[in-house]
Write an enzyme that holds these catalytic residues in place. Structure first.
Site, PDB file in Angstrom:
ATOM      1  N   HIS A  25       0.878  -1.176   0.000  1.00  0.00           N
ATOM      2  CA  HIS A  25       0.000   0.000   0.000  1.00  0.00           C
ATOM      3  C   HIS A  25       0.918   1.230   0.000  1.00  0.00           C
ATOM      4  O   HIS A  25       2.035   1.155   0.506  1.00  0.00           O
ATOM      5  CB  HIS A  25      -0.824  -0.054   1.290  1.00  0.00           C
ATOM      6  CG  HIS A  25      -1.893   0.982   1.399  1.00  0.00           C
ATOM      7  ND1 HIS A  25      -1.637   2.281   1.759  1.00  0.00           N
ATOM      8  CD2 HIS A  25      -3.242   0.898   1.235  1.00  0.00           C
ATOM      9  CE1 HIS A  25      -2.769   2.953   1.805  1.00  0.00           C
ATOM     10  NE2 HIS A  25      -3.761   2.150   1.489  1.00  0.00           N
ATOM     11  N   ASP A  56       3.404  -4.435   8.242  1.00  0.00           N
ATOM     12  CA  ASP A  56       2.202  -3.612   8.097  1.00  0.00           C
ATOM     13  C   ASP A  56       1.000  -4.523   8.364  1.00  0.00           C
ATOM     14  O   ASP A  56       0.640  -5.356   7.539  1.00  0.00           O
ATOM     15  CB  ASP A  56       2.164  -3.026   6.680  1.00  0.00           C
ATOM     16  CG  ASP A  56       0.858  -2.319   6.364  1.00  0.00           C
ATOM     17  OD1 ASP A  56      -0.076  -2.370   7.188  1.00  0.00           O
ATOM     18  OD2 ASP A  56       0.773  -1.709   5.277  1.00  0.00           O
ATOM     19  N   GLN A 103      -4.239  -4.888   7.430  1.00  0.00           N
ATOM     20  CA  GLN A 103      -5.265  -5.817   6.936  1.00  0.00           C
ATOM     21  C   GLN A 103      -5.209  -7.174   7.624  1.00  0.00           C
ATOM     22  O   GLN A 103      -5.974  -8.075   7.265  1.00  0.00           O
ATOM     23  CB  GLN A 103      -5.113  -6.011   5.415  1.00  0.00           C
ATOM     24  CG  GLN A 103      -5.211  -4.736   4.591  1.00  0.00           C
ATOM     25  CD  GLN A 103      -6.589  -4.101   4.638  1.00  0.00           C
ATOM     26  OE1 GLN A 103      -7.556  -4.691   5.149  1.00  0.00           O
ATOM     27  NE2 GLN A 103      -6.703  -2.888   4.132  1.00  0.00           N
ATOM     28  N   LYS A 128     -10.108  -0.003  11.274  1.00  0.00           N
ATOM     29  CA  LYS A 128     -10.391  -1.195  10.489  1.00  0.00           C
ATOM     30  C   LYS A 128     -10.797  -2.366  11.370  1.00  0.00           C
ATOM     31  O   LYS A 128     -11.018  -3.477  10.891  1.00  0.00           O
ATOM     32  CB  LYS A 128      -9.151  -1.570   9.654  1.00  0.00           C
ATOM     33  CG  LYS A 128      -8.848  -0.585   8.522  1.00  0.00           C
ATOM     34  CD  LYS A 128      -7.837  -1.171   7.577  1.00  0.00           C
ATOM     35  CE  LYS A 128      -7.091  -0.230   6.685  1.00  0.00           C
ATOM     36  NZ  LYS A 128      -7.771   0.812   5.990  1.00  0.00           N
ATOM     37  N   CYS A 161      -4.797   2.639  -3.560  1.00  0.00           N
ATOM     38  CA  CYS A 161      -3.554   3.149  -2.956  1.00  0.00           C
ATOM     39  C   CYS A 161      -2.420   2.149  -3.108  1.00  0.00           C
ATOM     40  O   CYS A 161      -1.563   2.031  -2.227  1.00  0.00           O
ATOM     41  CB  CYS A 161      -3.757   3.514  -1.488  1.00  0.00           C
ATOM     42  SG  CYS A 161      -4.737   4.978  -1.284  1.00  0.00           S
TER      43      CYS A 161
END
Lengths: 124, 402
Positions: free
Chosen positions: B120, B195, B198, B221, B358
């Site tokens: 991303h 990261d 997600q 999220k 993105c």
């Protein structure tokens, strides 16, 4: 209430465009201008061709790929500008596009509707 | 099994959109919030609102306790060693930027930072900036069948100073083997940042097991309010790092010329923090833990399989991603722009996303698409939501004459 995605005429022009193609120079002194414009966010690209004669648009065509709104409105816009004076086109505002296509797209899709107009502004 | 009645915890899912039931399939962008989280935040403002850490009065002490308990909760949730390793930030992007700015100071001219081609922009641009600032090299691990090419990674990781990779791709849904990647990075003496934007909301992420040096994720999220995010860092590394922001609460002692820093994690939390966000995050974790992360993951796995099977039978539909993946499905319908797909879905009450998500180097560079449509799930999605989406695809194909 059901939301309007696009008008029937816009959708028809997207499916069967009437002004898609190139303008080729036949005579040496013909004034043909081209420009490309793109929407970086959605990747839509357009190349607009205009043939000018005495400050008037004699012919207009476009090539490109994109969504219903960007391609349909490009086709309708080409039709509208043929025969018009350059000055008139220069004075066209974003809102004029919504009149031509017959509805106002969602704010997030407005840049699709104005893609061809922005290209025209760059040429003229 | 996750019971369908949990849908009732999410007031927004009772909305009608264009006269149709609202089906929310844009969870990779942000999740919806259950009433338990909304009520916790409201209750804070109604009865506990005060600034933390300084007030010598009952309400301020209560607010401080709620904030600190939230950190404790996050620590346990990702299995960190101590609370000192949990730094609150705005979101994943800020967490990664912070590491690039602070740890980035250790990077010297010509040294190497490694990311992959599926990142991303939030795990790409901060490193571009760092590379430019320090005249360092930025290298990109290639993908193979929508996954990180481990052979290429092993080559590129040599002499790397920092490796920053996503746990789960926000476009492909690929679940990277973070543990192996961290191990390889460490064998090459590189710092490893994961990261988790997600992954943390959708599966059990254990920082000790994965042995990552940093983990970044966003509260919004995973049911929490906007504007609260987490940077986990190993204590011994955070200790060596310098603050990026100066201000109140991050110092121990201060004179006109210099300061000594407060202890971890406060030395990185300058100024008044997002207290409602922290407290909301704690309520969100309570909710997730009550359901169970394993159950959530299993539920989403089944839903993803169900969707992929249906899409496979749909002529003209192309999907992008590996077979085994998280609840993220990027797709295109032949001859139809992804934005038209999203607009059509919206007419049917189904919220999806379309564009480059993105991740332009991935979508344009690797997938060679101008835009892709994306459905992404959470535990409050059920088969009926997928059926509505598939029905929308069929209607769309009819209208576009495919």
């Amino acid at each position: 209430m059901n939301k309007l995605l696009y008008t029937e005429k816009l959708f028809q022009r997207y499916k069967k465009p009437l002004f898609k193609g190139q303008i080729k120079r036949n005579k040496k002194d013909e004034k043909i201008k081209t420009v490309t414009e793109e929407n970086v966010i959605c990747g839509d690209k357009i190349k607009v061709y205009v043939k000018l004669e005495n400050d008037k648009i004699k012919d207009a065509k476009f090539e490109g790929s994109g969504c219903v709104i960007s391609m349909g409105s490009a086709d309708l816009l080409m039709e509208r500008i043929i025969g018009k004076k350059v000055k008139e086109i220069k004075n066209m505002k974003d809102e004029d596009i919504t009149k031509i296509i017959g509805f106002t797209p969602d704010p997030a899709r407005m840049h699709c509707a104005t893609l061809a107009l922005r290209a025209l502004r760059k040429i003229l | 099994m996750i019971p369908k009645r949990i849908k009732e915890d999410f007031p927004i899912l009772r909305r009608k959109i264009n006269g149709k039931r609202f089906v929310y399939l844009d969870n990779a962008a942000t999740s919806q919030r259950p009433i338990q989280v909304i009520d916790t935040v409201t209750k804070f403002y109604k009865f506990y609102n005060a600034n933390i850490h300084r007030g010598i009065y009952k309400v301020a002490e209560e607010a401080t306790e709620m904030y600190e308990n939230s950190k404790e909760k996050v620590k346990d949730f990702i299995n960190a060693k101590e609370k000192a390793e949990i730094v609150y930030v705005r979101n994943t992007t800020e967490a990664i930027n912070f590491v690039a700015l602070s740890l980035g100071e250790k990077v010297k001219k010509g040294e190497k930072i490694v990311v992959s081609k599926m990142e991303h922009h939030s795990n790409l641009v901060p490193w571009q900036l760092l590379a430019k600032r320090k005249k360092a090299k930025l290298e990109f691990v290639e993908l193979k069948d929508f996954e990180i090419d481990i052979n290429d990674f092993e080559k590129k990781v040599k002499d790397a100073k920092i490796v920053a990779l996503t746990h789960v791709s926000n476009v492909l849904g690929t679940i990277n083997d973070a543990r192996t990647l961290a191990k390889i990075a460490h064998e090459n003496d590189a710092y490893f940042l994961l990261d988790g934007a997600q992954s943390v909301p959708h599966m059990k992420v254990d920082v000790k097991k994965l042995d990552c040096d940093f983990l970044a994720f966003s509260g919004h999220k995973m049911l929490a309010p906007f504007g609260i995010g987490v940077l986990y860092g190993k204590k011994e590394i955070l200790e060596e790092m310098q603050p990026v922001f100066g201000g109140g609460d991050m110092i121990k002692e201060c004179n006109l010329l210099r300061c000594s820093w407060n202890e971890l994690p406060y030395k990185f939390e300058a100024g008044t923090q997002n207290i409602e966000g922290a407290i909301g995050l704690s309520a969100a974790i309570n909710y997730l833990e009550k359901l169970g992360m394993e159950k959530i993951q299993k539920h989403e796995e089944e839903l993803t399989k169900y969707t992929l099977n249906l899409l496979e039978d749909e002529a003209g539909v192309e999907t992008y991603g590996p077979k085994e993946r998280s609840g993220i499905i990027a797709f295109n319908i032949k001859g139809v722009h992804a934005h038209d797909v999203a607009s059509f879905f919206d007419k049917e009450g189904v919220a999806i996303r379309a564009g480059h998500h993105c991740a332009m180097p991935l979508v344009r560079g690797v997938l060679k698409q101008n835009a892709v449509a994306r459905m992404s799930f959470y535990f409050y999605n059920f088969k009926e939501d997928i059926d509505t989406a598939i029905e929308a695809i069929r209607k769309l194909k009819k209208e576009f004459g495919e």
